[in-house]
Design a protein around this motif. Structure first.
Motif, PDB file in Angstrom:
ATOM      1  N   VAL A 222       1.357  -1.589   0.385  1.00 25.75           N
ATOM      2  CA  VAL A 222      -0.044   0.116  -0.296  1.00 25.75           C
ATOM      3  C   VAL A 222       0.998   1.498  -0.189  1.00 25.75           C
ATOM      4  O   VAL A 222       1.851   1.246   0.695  1.00 25.75           O
ATOM      5  CB  VAL A 222      -1.013  -0.459   1.358  1.00 25.75           C
ATOM      6  N   THR A 223       0.326   1.911  -0.603  1.00 22.32           N
ATOM      7  CA  THR A 223       0.968   3.223  -1.036  1.00 22.32           C
ATOM      8  C   THR A 223       0.527   4.596  -0.947  1.00 22.32           C
ATOM      9  O   THR A 223      -0.397   4.302  -0.659  1.00 22.32           O
ATOM     10  CB  THR A 223       1.977   3.238  -2.109  1.00 22.32           C
ATOM     11  N   SER A 224       1.259   5.407  -0.288  1.00 17.14           N
ATOM     12  CA  SER A 224       0.469   7.206  -0.578  1.00 17.14           C
ATOM     13  C   SER A 224       0.451   7.786  -1.342  1.00 17.14           C
ATOM     14  O   SER A 224       0.809   7.818  -2.579  1.00 17.14           O
ATOM     15  CB  SER A 224       1.128   7.811   1.229  1.00 17.14           C
ATOM     16  N   VAL A 225      -0.270   9.057  -1.561  1.00 23.01           N
ATOM     17  CA  VAL A 225      -0.364   9.975  -2.383  1.00 23.01           C
ATOM     18  C   VAL A 225       1.265  10.537  -2.452  1.00 23.01           C
ATOM     19  O   VAL A 225       1.581  11.273  -3.496  1.00 23.01           O
ATOM     20  CB  VAL A 225      -1.196  11.624  -2.120  1.00 23.01           C
ATOM     21  N   ALA A 226       1.935  10.872  -1.172  1.00 25.32           N
ATOM     22  CA  ALA A 226       3.223  11.672  -1.661  1.00 25.32           C
ATOM     23  C   ALA A 226       4.170  10.702  -2.189  1.00 25.32           C
ATOM     24  O   ALA A 226       5.645  10.893  -2.588  1.00 25.32           O
ATOM     25  CB  ALA A 226       3.781  11.190  -0.101  1.00 25.32           C
ATOM     26  N   ASP A 227       3.988   9.643  -1.969  1.00 25.42           N
ATOM     27  CA  ASP A 227       4.658   8.309  -3.174  1.00 25.42           C
ATOM     28  C   ASP A 227       4.940   8.565  -4.558  1.00 25.42           C
ATOM     29  O   ASP A 227       5.823   8.217  -5.564  1.00 25.42           O
ATOM     30  CB  ASP A 227       4.846   7.219  -2.989  1.00 25.42           C
ATOM     31  N   LEU A 228       3.587   9.268  -4.986  1.00 30.11           N
ATOM     32  CA  LEU A 228       3.193   9.410  -6.904  1.00 30.11           C
ATOM     33  C   LEU A 228       3.935  10.883  -7.107  1.00 30.11           C
ATOM     34  O   LEU A 228       4.454  11.864  -6.320  1.00 30.11           O
ATOM     35  CB  LEU A 228       2.062  10.351  -6.822  1.00 30.11           C
ATOM     36  N   SER A 229       4.685  10.230  -8.498  1.00 24.21           N
ATOM     37  CA  SER A 229       5.779  10.743  -8.977  1.00 24.21           C
ATOM     38  C   SER A 229       5.126  12.127  -9.970  1.00 24.21           C
ATOM     39  O   SER A 229       3.974  11.904 -10.208  1.00 24.21           O
ATOM     40  CB  SER A 229       6.983  10.246  -9.518  1.00 24.21           C
ATOM     41  N   ARG A 230       5.710  12.565 -10.614  1.00 25.07           N
ATOM     42  CA  ARG A 230       4.561  13.320 -11.574  1.00 25.07           C
ATOM     43  C   ARG A 230       4.124  12.607 -12.453  1.00 25.07           C
ATOM     44  O   ARG A 230       5.016  11.669 -13.150  1.00 25.07           O
ATOM     45  CB  ARG A 230       5.791  14.417 -12.066  1.00 25.07           C
ATOM     46  N   GLY A 231       3.373  13.306 -12.539  1.00 21.24           N
ATOM     47  CA  GLY A 231       1.794  12.177 -13.666  1.00 21.24           C
ATOM     48  C   GLY A 231       1.547  10.879 -13.451  1.00 21.24           C
ATOM     49  O   GLY A 231       1.044  10.566 -14.533  1.00 21.24           O
TER      50      GLY A 231
ATOM     51  N   GLU B 117       3.581  15.583   5.193  1.00 18.79           N
ATOM     52  CA  GLU B 117       3.408  14.659   6.452  1.00 18.79           C
ATOM     53  C   GLU B 117       1.289  14.337   5.908  1.00 18.79           C
ATOM     54  O   GLU B 117       1.126  13.585   6.479  1.00 18.79           O
ATOM     55  CB  GLU B 117       3.555  15.934   7.125  1.00 18.79           C
ATOM     56  N   THR B 118       1.022  15.209   5.318  1.00 20.06           N
ATOM     57  CA  THR B 118      -0.363  14.986   5.154  1.00 20.06           C
ATOM     58  C   THR B 118      -0.456  14.191   3.810  1.00 20.06           C
ATOM     59  O   THR B 118      -1.163  14.059   4.320  1.00 20.06           O
ATOM     60  CB  THR B 118      -1.402  16.447   5.002  1.00 20.06           C
ATOM     61  N   ALA B 119       0.185  14.331   2.516  1.00 15.64           N
ATOM     62  CA  ALA B 119      -0.483  13.020   1.829  1.00 15.64           C
ATOM     63  C   ALA B 119       0.093  12.167   1.913  1.00 15.64           C
ATOM     64  O   ALA B 119      -0.461  11.389   1.380  1.00 15.64           O
ATOM     65  CB  ALA B 119       0.677  13.992   0.342  1.00 15.64           C
ATOM     66  N   ALA B 120       1.069  11.863   3.010  1.00 12.03           N
ATOM     67  CA  ALA B 120       1.299  10.473   3.886  1.00 12.03           C
ATOM     68  C   ALA B 120       0.540   9.720   3.856  1.00 12.03           C
ATOM     69  O   ALA B 120       0.688   8.185   4.010  1.00 12.03           O
ATOM     70  CB  ALA B 120       2.666  10.564   4.638  1.00 12.03           C
ATOM     71  N   HIS B 121      -0.345  10.221   4.939  1.00 12.97           N
ATOM     72  CA  HIS B 121      -1.884   9.695   4.985  1.00 12.97           C
ATOM     73  C   HIS B 121      -3.007   9.145   3.894  1.00 12.97           C
ATOM     74  O   HIS B 121      -4.078   8.888   5.063  1.00 12.97           O
ATOM     75  CB  HIS B 121      -1.769  10.627   6.546  1.00 12.97           C
ATOM     76  N   LEU B 122      -2.908   9.488   2.942  1.00 15.80           N
ATOM     77  CA  LEU B 122      -3.856   9.377   2.146  1.00 15.80           C
ATOM     78  C   LEU B 122      -3.302   8.042   1.170  1.00 15.80           C
ATOM     79  O   LEU B 122      -2.132   8.370   0.321  1.00 15.80           O
ATOM     80  CB  LEU B 122      -4.263  10.479   0.469  1.00 15.80           C
ATOM     81  N   ILE B 123      -3.620   7.043   1.679  1.00 14.37           N
ATOM     82  CA  ILE B 123      -3.685   5.911   1.635  1.00 14.37           C
ATOM     83  C   ILE B 123      -4.424   5.351  -0.711  1.00 14.37           C
ATOM     84  O   ILE B 123      -5.592   5.538  -0.372  1.00 14.37           O
ATOM     85  CB  ILE B 123      -3.825   4.834   2.522  1.00 14.37           C
ATOM     86  N   LEU B 124      -3.306   4.982  -0.988  1.00 14.36           N
ATOM     87  CA  LEU B 124      -3.729   4.932  -2.406  1.00 14.36           C
ATOM     88  C   LEU B 124      -3.239   3.482  -3.251  1.00 14.36           C
ATOM     89  O   LEU B 124      -2.663   2.635  -2.305  1.00 14.36           O
ATOM     90  CB  LEU B 124      -3.766   5.800  -3.062  1.00 14.36           C
ATOM     91  N   ARG B 125      -4.234   3.375  -3.554  1.00 16.44           N
ATOM     92  CA  ARG B 125      -4.272   1.929  -5.149  1.00 16.44           C
ATOM     93  C   ARG B 125      -3.419   2.635  -5.964  1.00 16.44           C
ATOM     94  O   ARG B 125      -4.062   3.737  -6.330  1.00 16.44           O
ATOM     95  CB  ARG B 125      -5.219   1.131  -4.820  1.00 16.44           C
ATOM     96  N   ARG B 126      -2.565   1.699  -6.781  1.00 17.89           N
ATOM     97  CA  ARG B 126      -1.965   2.817  -7.652  1.00 17.89           C
ATOM     98  C   ARG B 126      -2.503   2.014  -9.194  1.00 17.89           C
ATOM     99  O   ARG B 126      -3.374   1.326  -8.385  1.00 17.89           O
ATOM    100  CB  ARG B 126       0.018   1.801  -7.645  1.00 17.89           C
ATOM    101  N   ALA B 127      -2.794   3.085  -9.967  1.00 21.72           N
ATOM    102  CA  ALA B 127      -3.159   2.617 -10.921  1.00 21.72           C
ATOM    103  C   ALA B 127      -3.355   0.722 -11.679  1.00 21.72           C
ATOM    104  O   ALA B 127      -3.767   0.399 -12.417  1.00 21.72           O
ATOM    105  CB  ALA B 127      -3.230   3.985 -12.490  1.00 21.72           C
ATOM    106  N   ALA B 128      -1.914   0.499 -12.020  1.00 23.30           N
ATOM    107  CA  ALA B 128      -1.314  -0.595 -12.162  1.00 23.30           C
ATOM    108  C   ALA B 128      -1.804  -1.528 -11.545  1.00 23.30           C
ATOM    109  O   ALA B 128      -2.245  -2.767 -10.967  1.00 23.30           O
ATOM    110  CB  ALA B 128       0.014  -0.006 -11.636  1.00 23.30           C
ATOM    111  N   ASP B 129      -2.565  -1.332 -10.292  1.00 26.96           N
ATOM    112  CA  ASP B 129      -2.608  -2.288  -9.236  1.00 26.96           C
ATOM    113  C   ASP B 129      -4.114  -2.639  -9.962  1.00 26.96           C
ATOM    114  O   ASP B 129      -5.165  -2.254  -9.455  1.00 26.96           O
ATOM    115  CB  ASP B 129      -2.535  -1.932  -8.282  1.00 26.96           C
ATOM    116  N   PRO B 130      -4.231  -4.121  -9.106  1.00 25.93           N
ATOM    117  CA  PRO B 130      -5.937  -4.536  -9.848  1.00 25.93           C
ATOM    118  C   PRO B 130      -6.722  -3.953  -8.616  1.00 25.93           C
ATOM    119  O   PRO B 130      -5.995  -4.100  -7.368  1.00 25.93           O
ATOM    120  CB  PRO B 130      -5.562  -5.983  -9.676  1.00 25.93           C
ATOM    121  N   ALA B 131      -7.710  -4.167  -8.737  1.00 29.65           N
ATOM    122  CA  ALA B 131      -9.125  -4.123  -7.921  1.00 29.65           C
ATOM    123  C   ALA B 131      -8.940  -5.158  -6.164  1.00 29.65           C
ATOM    124  O   ALA B 131      -8.843  -5.927  -7.273  1.00 29.65           O
ATOM    125  CB  ALA B 131     -10.121  -3.420  -8.904  1.00 29.65           C
TER     126      ALA B 131
END
Length: 102
Positions: A19-28, A83-97
């Protein structure tokens, strides 16, 4: 069940799918917001700005020196502290639902 898979990233580095957070997203790079792990008042404010579970979020600009990052969500650009973005947990676009198995 979690698999201990190792995936080779850029330059031969290894990363473990997790599981990653919004803070881990690269540009684009895009991801789908799964949950918000912040106090209720902060979470409500972020939801008012468009950070709703299931919404698509894209990493955009970064301030010099690692300051706030800009993210695109629901047609808007919003700057968040790391610090805020690190608490927004996401599923990357390439990950299956996740599958619902009854």
């Amino acid at each position: 069940m979690r698999l201990g898979l190792r995936i080779r990233g850029r330059k031969g580095r290894r990363r473990t799918p997790a599981v990653t957070s919004v803070a881990d997203l690269s540009r684009g790079e895009e991801g789908t917001l799964d949950r918000i792990e912040l106090p209720e008042d902060v979470a409500h404010r972020l939801m008012e700005l468009g950070f709703l579970p299931g919404s698509r979020i894209m990493g955009a600009h970064r301030a010099p020196g690692g300051g706030p990052r800009v993210y695109r969500v629901d047609g808007s650009e919003v700057a968040l502290r790391l610090e805020t973005a690190a608490h927004l947990i996401l599923r990357r676009a390439a990950d299956p639902a996740p599958l619902d198995v009854a």
